[in-house]
Design a protein around this motif. Structure first.
Motif: not given
Length: 195
Positions: A125-150
């Motif tokens: 596991s790699v944990k950061d103290s960054g801003p976090g990721i919205a629950p809606d993006n937790l799966v889609s961030i693993f899709e190509k060209f998806n940068q999530g919405s941090r």
């Protein structure tokens, strides 16, 4: 041939070199993703430990950690099981996860990498103290060209390929990768490999 370069010229050449390297990295990521999707990525599996790969990835990211004054905590468990893996590909995953953690962690923050054996599997596991990721993006961030919405200044950096590549590599190893996060509380990226 043209004589000595001025300080301004050296700065411009340095910027050109950095941008050229960035473009080469993007092209290499696209090539890797194309090979993965076509089932043409070559793997050199061997039974080995992951601790040396983690040490190498941490050593490579240390200058960025120091530049941002980010504290790294390493909790690599003792006597971890050996796993069947391709060292270069798993190193690519570790570099990606640690690089993202550093990118999204503010100056003075913290990144933690941990390992443990769980139910016949190796968990990293790699944990950061960054801003976090919205629950809606937790799966889609693993899709190509998806940068999530941090949130924060790093919302548009990157190509959105790293996590898609990491997922393909971990899947090819018979493993699984996912993210856990709460907005404002940082993010944890976890992958498991069969022992």
């Amino acid at each position: 041939v043209g004589g000595e370069t001025s300080e301004k010229q050296r700065k411009l050449l340095s910027i050109l070199a950095e941008e050229s390297n960035r473009l080469i990295s993007v092209v290499n990521s696209l090539l890797d993703l194309s090979k993965l999707e076509a089932g043409m990525m070559g793997y050199d599996f061997e039974v080995t430990g992951i601790d040396s790969l983690i040490k190498r990835a941490v050593a490579e990211i240390t200058p960025l950690l120091e530049a941002k004054q980010i504290r790294l905590e390493s909790a690599v468990g003792p006597s971890l099981p050996q796993v069947r893996l391709d060292p270069e590909r798993i190193l690519q995953v570790l570099r990606n996860l640690l690089g993202n953690a550093v990118k999204f962690t503010a100056r003075g923050g913290q990144v933690r990498i941990a390992t443990k054996a769980v139910n016949g599997k190796l968990e990293v596991s790699v944990k950061d103290s960054g801003p976090g990721i919205a629950p809606d993006n937790l799966v889609s961030i693993f899709e190509k060209f998806n940068q999530g919405s941090r949130l924060g200044p790093h919302t548009r950096q990157g190509t959105g390929l790293g996590l898609a590549i990491a997922k393909s590599i971990i899947t090819a190893h018979g493993g699984k990768i996912w993210a856990e996060s709460e907005l404002g509380q940082g993010s944890t990226f976890i992958f498991v490999l069969p022992c």
